[in-house]
Design an enzyme around this catalytic site. Structure first.
Site, PDB file in Angstrom:
ATOM      1  N   LYS A  42       0.900  -1.315   0.052  1.00  0.00           N
ATOM      2  CA  LYS A  42       0.066   0.051   0.035  1.00  0.00           C
ATOM      3  C   LYS A  42       0.867   1.159  -0.001  1.00  0.00           C
ATOM      4  O   LYS A  42       0.506   2.229  -0.588  1.00  0.00           O
ATOM      5  CB  LYS A  42      -1.014  -0.011   1.252  1.00  0.00           C
ATOM      6  CG  LYS A  42      -1.859  -1.069   1.281  1.00  0.00           C
ATOM      7  CD  LYS A  42      -2.729  -1.337   0.094  1.00  0.00           C
ATOM      8  CE  LYS A  42      -4.138  -2.350   0.657  1.00  0.00           C
ATOM      9  NZ  LYS A  42      -3.214  -3.651   0.768  1.00  0.00           N
TER      10      LYS A  42
HETATM   11  C1  LIG Z   1      -3.905  -4.789   0.228  1.00  0.00           C
HETATM   12  C2  LIG Z   1      -3.231  -6.132   0.187  1.00  0.00           C
HETATM   13  C3  LIG Z   1      -3.522  -7.091  -0.745  1.00  0.00           C
HETATM   14  C4  LIG Z   1      -4.422  -7.005  -1.817  1.00  0.00           C
HETATM   15  O1  LIG Z   1      -4.763  -6.071  -2.708  1.00  0.00           O
HETATM   16  P1  LIG Z   1      -5.631  -5.492  -3.584  1.00  0.00           P
HETATM   17  O2  LIG Z   1      -5.359  -4.323  -4.491  1.00  0.00           O
HETATM   18  O3  LIG Z   1      -6.666  -5.258  -2.474  1.00  0.00           O
HETATM   19  O4  LIG Z   1      -6.282  -6.584  -4.531  1.00  0.00           O
HETATM   20  C5  LIG Z   1      -2.601  -8.141  -0.723  1.00  0.00           C
HETATM   21  N1  LIG Z   1      -1.698  -8.180  -0.027  1.00  0.00           N
HETATM   22  C6  LIG Z   1      -1.601  -7.397   1.004  1.00  0.00           C
HETATM   23  C7  LIG Z   1      -0.218  -7.455   2.299  1.00  0.00           C
HETATM   24  C8  LIG Z   1      -1.998  -6.271   1.246  1.00  0.00           C
HETATM   25  O5  LIG Z   1      -1.942  -5.505   2.056  1.00  0.00           O
END
Ligand SMILES: *Cc1c(COP(=O)(O)O)cnc(C)c1O
Length: 498
Positions: free
Chosen positions: A112
């Site tokens: 993120k």
């Molecule tokens: C948010 C997240 C995901 C999923 O990503 P999306 O964009 O919601 O599909 C996978 N792994 C981790 C560690 C995340 O923080």
């Protein structure tokens, strides 16, 4: 470049799309077209650092931002003060045909950060461009990682505030500690009594509640979103697909023009959608492999063409993917439906009213051309963590391991030998107890807290524990608010009074 709503006609600039987050009709903003990046341009990325690659991609979408603004924002986000490696998103080979793209080198140890380190800069610029003088109040629902990344991104950014809702029983110890210890004088963290879908639906309802919007406006605030529905979250994610491709060329794993697969641990469909956008821009992507955990609503969707939330919600070892309503899928549907907003609106109404919709066989086949979906349960996940460490000496977090398992399944079932990049979405130390169980057996974490597990993991593997995890131990808890699912609006207003 203009942006349309997936559910209708609204037409806004890039900065407006970023500022609003969600379109007034409840749809998601999508670019009017996909700017193409020719192969010689992609090859030129080989000589650039991550920030320069980012500028080159972003400027194609953010047309009402000027280049010096984009450059400044990008340099402020992707640097070695914020990321623990100058490569920002390094690519590492783990077996003959598999490379891991590590997206967890930012301040909160999850992918993120790739978007949320940049978004606050874009938001601030967007506010100025649109003459917005009110406080930009970011509301976020998090399944664990978005919350902390948004809090860190927006912390003490002038003219903004950031309020995060997390599901009380749905995040890991480290994730929760990271959030409730956040500093800054414009951050709020609230536990919702429910799961992530409750939190996400609740936030969406606040955005579309005229009463709540008015209450906030009376306080000099306008709402904006840092969830992955915001185009400002999506566009920075396109960058690392191009960046990984250039890195593979640099490593002589491929020559420019060769196809590559990407395998993506998926929840809200934001990460993998960025890969689809990269493909539409001309990146030679063969397959996008959509990896789900036991909440395999997307696996079923890609196989059947029917999206159905009539299913049990499971808490898994990969909590950031515990999602039944993948918001960003709407942007793919929009392309599958030939950009027919009325049709999307109907499907979304059906989803809301009856919990499912079907896109028909033809559109399903169209998707299957690019997307391949499969899933891993908790047992598969732990096994994959153990196997990768034992055989490839690579330590994976549970989300990445879901991707690793699904990639094995994909290869078994298709015999496709295309070089594949597995997106690694979190540091193993963010989920130390489960990673420890994966490499040292079911009892290895018994009676140990997250810190003891981290120390044990470091001892066993030699992979250094990130400084952020060490520091967590001594930080005071600053946020203790909680609320019911249907009282999120009041909780926000109360948080601002404190
Ligand atoms: C948010 C997240 C995901 C999923 O990503 P999306 O964009 O919601 O599909 C996978 N792994 C981790 C560690 C995340 O923080």
């Amino acid at each position: 470049m203009s942006f349309f709503s997936t559910r209708g006609e609204s037409c806004v600039t890039a900065s407006q799309a970023i500022l609003h987050g969600l379109a007034p009709d409840g749809g998601l903003y999508v670019p009017a077209m996909f700017p193409s990046v020719p192969m010689n341009r992609i090859s030129s990325f080989c000589e650039m650092d991550y920030a320069a690659r980012a500028v080159s991609i972003l400027k194609r979408y953010l047309e009402d931002f000027n280049i010096p603004e984009i450059e400044e924002a990008v340099r402020a986000a992707y640097n070695t003060e914020r990321f623990d490696t100058p490569e920002i998103a390094p690519v590492k080979q783990i077996d003959d045909a598999t490379w891991v793209l590590e997206l967890f080198h930012g301040p909160t140890l999850a992918f993120k950060d790739m978007a949320l380190q940049l978004l606050p800069h874009l938001t601030r610029l967007a506010a100025v461009k649109n003459g917005e003088k009110r406080e930009i109040s970011i509301l976020v629902a998090t399944s664990g990682d978005t919350g902390k990344a948004a809090l860190e991104g927006f912390r003490d950014v002038p003219g903004t505030s950031c309020t995060v809702f997390y599901p009380q029983e749905g995040v890991s110890d480290v994730q929760k500690l990271q959030m409730v210890t956040t500093g800054g004088n414009n951050t709020h963290v609230i536990a919702v009594k429910g799961n992530f879908d409750d939190a996400q639906t609740g936030v969406k309802e606040l955005f579309s509640s005229p009463e709540f919007v008015k209450q906030m406006e009376e306080r000099g605030k306008i709402l904006s979103s840092a969830n992955s529905i915001n185009f400002g979250r999506l566009v920075p994610q396109i960058v690392y697909y191009f960046s990984a491709y250039a890195d593979l060329v640099n490593k002589h794993a491929i020559t420019p023009g060769d196809p590559v697969n990407f395998c993506v641990p998926t929840g809200n469909f934001g990460d993998i959608l960025a890969g689809y956008y990269a493909r539409n821009m001309g990146l030679p992507v063969n397959k996008l492999i959509c990896a789900s955990n036991r909440n395999n609503v997307l696996t079923d969707f890609f196989n059947s063409g029917t999206y159905s939330t009539h299913r049990t919600f499971f808490k898994t070892l990969s909590p950031s993917m515990d999602i039944l309503v993948s918001s960003n899928l709407e942007r793919l549907l929009y392309e599958a439906a030939d950009r027919d907003g009325a049709l999307i609106k109907r499907w979304m109404e059906q989803l809301k009213e009856s919990g499912s919709y079907s896109i028909g066989e033809q559109r399903r086949d169209w998707m299957a051309d690019v997307f391949w979906g499969d899933c891993a349960d908790n047992k598969d996940t732990l096994k994959e963590i153990g196997k990768r460490f034992l055989e490839d000496h690579y330590l994976m977090d549970p989300h990445t391991a879901v991707g690793g398992h699904v990639l094995r399944q994909y290869r078994l079932k298709t015999n496709d030998a295309t070089p594949t990049v597995l997106l690694s979405t979190a540091s193993p130390y963010k989920f130390a107890a489960d990673v420890l169980r994966g490499i040292a057996g079911a009892d290895a974490a018994e009676g140990k807290d997250a810190f003891a597990c981290s120390e044990e993991l470091e001892k066993l593997t030699g992979v250094p524990m990130p400084a952020q995890v060490k520091a967590l131990k001594d930080l005071p808890v600053r946020h203790t608010a909680e609320c019911e699912r249907d009282a999120m609006g009041e909780a926000v207003l109360k948080a601002f009074e404190l």
